[in-house]
Each structure stands twice: as structure tokens, then as C-alpha cells.
Design an enzyme around this catalytic site. Sequence first.
Site, short mmCIF file in Angstrom:
data_model
loop_
_atom_site.label_atom_id
_atom_site.label_comp_id
_atom_site.label_asym_id
_atom_site.label_seq_id
_atom_site.Cartn_x
_atom_site.Cartn_y
_atom_site.Cartn_z
N LYS A 67 0.83 -1.21 0.00
CA LYS A 67 0.00 0.00 0.00
C LYS A 67 0.87 1.26 0.00
O LYS A 67 0.60 2.20 -0.74
CB LYS A 67 -0.92 0.00 1.23
CG LYS A 67 -2.06 -1.00 1.11
CD LYS A 67 -2.82 -1.17 2.43
CE LYS A 67 -3.87 -2.27 2.30
NZ LYS A 67 -4.51 -2.62 3.58
N GLN A 69 -4.26 -0.99 9.90
CA GLN A 69 -4.25 -2.32 9.30
C GLN A 69 -4.87 -3.34 10.27
O GLN A 69 -4.46 -3.44 11.42
CB GLN A 69 -2.81 -2.72 8.94
CG GLN A 69 -2.68 -4.06 8.24
CD GLN A 69 -3.31 -4.07 6.84
OE1 GLN A 69 -3.26 -3.11 6.10
NE2 GLN A 69 -3.92 -5.19 6.49
N ASP A 94 -10.84 3.65 4.43
CA ASP A 94 -11.11 2.21 4.36
C ASP A 94 -12.61 1.93 4.32
O ASP A 94 -13.03 0.82 4.03
CB ASP A 94 -10.51 1.51 5.59
CG ASP A 94 -9.33 0.63 5.22
OD1 ASP A 94 -9.15 0.35 4.01
OD2 ASP A 94 -8.59 0.23 6.13
#
Length: 301
Positions: free
Chosen positions: A53, A97, A120
Site C-alpha cells: 500500500k 491495518q 477504508d
Amino acid sequence: MRAKLIDGKRIAADIRADVAKDASALAAEGVTPGLGVVLVGGDPASQVYVRMKTRACEEAGIATRDIKPDADITQEDLLSIVDELNADPDTHGILVQLPLPKHLNEREVTERILPEKDVDGFHPVNQGRMAQGDRDAFRPATPAGVQELIKRTGVDTTGKHVVIVGRSNIVGMPMSTILLQKEPGANATVTVAHSRTKDLASITLQGEILIVAVGVPEMVKGDMVREGAVVIDVGVNRVDDPSTERGYRLVGDVEFEAAAERADWITPVPGGVGPMTIAMLLSNTVRAARRTLEGAPAGAA
Ligand code: NDP
């Protein structure tokens, strides 16, 4: 093989090129899009994802701010990190994460991120507004990427029977919400199957579009796929394979070869949905940055 491959790598590269153009236009206006990335502990799979990412961000002209606390960080200290990123004007998007180590409360952390920085799309405000048809709400990257893959393949979802196997909060559930929306690339009739579904094959065989996200290697067999279907395999599983250098290979949740004999379109694993997830995260981050310039809050707030 009968099916045509849906090339997620190529489609994701196109999206990333568009994101890079948007990021450079923003930079010319004085705003460098920024993503704050929090990786707790040293889980190897998470480290790989985060590396991918951050590299993709660099290529697209998005600045990253990496924070890597030890696995034994307290909930309070992790929330303070999120608060700091929430307050940082150069951080337009925040990614924590998942999964987090067991002693931490994921839900509380997710809800602490400002909805306008929740690139997200996991915050309940974004998920709720998405369910109510708000197109400005950030959508979770994986299902948003699946929708984009289907759109760019030229397959019309309107009125189609979409069968989704899996109902997780990050894939199956938001996938069903997205494809039910009254919008281009959606307007589908959606069935969601899960571990308690009886006679799964009788359901999957109805799917003109079949989306599978269960996390069980090759669980959906070729004979569970409808002739002419579009098959989207979200699963990424490692299976032992001594014949490879690494000792394992990646397979999806669908038995690829057999399914490809019946489907019209199919995603490979790897190279299908995976690259799209990252592309959509970048796209959300640039959108968040653009919103601050326009004076309107990004996301749902
Ligand atoms: P979860 O484990 O959170 O959810 C799995 C879902 O599958 C659950 O709803 C579960 O049902 C259902 N399920 C499990 N076994 C069966 C079965 N035998 N029959 C029918 N349904 C079943 O997984 P995720 O949604 O997080 O991930 C799914 C897969 O997608 C994984 O392989 C993951 O690695 C991959 N993934 C890939 C991404 C990418 O970028 N390519 C991103 C995210 C995930 P129930 O709810 O009843 O337990």
C-alpha cells in the site's frame, strides 16, 4: 478455457494512473494527499499488505505517514495515535491495518477515525450512509473494487441475479449493499449466502454474477457455477506446494480451472480483486484530500 480473464492488474493500473493525475493536480493547488498508516505489531501478512500500500501511494504521489507501534501497545495509546492523525491537516486518510492483536478493541479504534478520513470505509457512519444511498460516503475498498471490475468489464448488473458467498463486514455485507444501490453498476437482485446456507450449490447456480469471499481454498467447485456466469473470486489462500520455490502457492475460494470452463468471465488469483483493493484505497485518499480543498468534509461527515 472458455472464460475470458478479468485482468485486475491492468484495470487497477488504469485507476492508479488516474489517481496519480488527480494527486498531481491537487499538488499543483498546494495540497499533497496524505495517508496515515498504522501497523500494530509484526504480523508478516499485514507487513506485506502495508508495504504494498505504501509503495503504491508513493507511485501515485500520495505522501504516507507510517506509524508502527509494538504489538503490546495499549488501547489508550493506539487511540491517541488515531487522535493525532485525526488532528493532522496533512493526513487526509487514515488506515489502521486489521486484524489488530487480540487484546485491542478493533471496533473502538475503527470508530475513533473521523468519518471524513475513513478511507477504508469501515466506520459505521460511512457504512450506514452508504446503505442509505449516499454516494459521497466512503465505500470499503474491496467491494468497491469488485464493483469497478465488473463495470470496466462492460457487464451490466441491472436486474441481474448476483449471488454473494460470504457476509463479512469488510467484503460480503458491503458488497450486497453496493450492488443493491439505485445507480449505474448496481441495481442488481442480490442473494447473500453464508456458512448456515442450506444446499449452497442450488443458490450459487442461480448467480448470473457470482462473488465469492469465504477464505476457504477452492470451496466453490466448477459444477457450482452457472453456465455463462461472471465469477469474481475475492479469496486469497496459501496452499502448500513443494514444487514451487516458496513452498506454497496462492489460490482463491473458487476452483479456477473447472469454473473457467463454465463461466464467461472470471478473475484470476492472484491478479484479480487484490490489486483493485489497493487502487480503491488510493482513490478514496485522493477524494478525501480534494474534499478538504473544496471546503466540504470528505466521506459522510
Ligand atoms: P471472513 O472469515 O470474515 O468471512 C468469511 C465468510 O464466509 C463468512 O460470512 C462465513 O459465514 C462464510 N463462509 C465460511 N465458510 C463457508 C462455507 N463453507 N459456506 C458458505 N459460507 C462460508 O472472511 P473475509 O470476508 O474477510 O475474507 C474472505 C476471503 O477474501 C479471504 O480469503 C480473504 O483473504 C480474502 N480477502 C481478499 C481481499 C483482497 O484484497 N483480495 C480483501 C479482503 C479479503 P458466517 O458468516 O456464517 O461465518
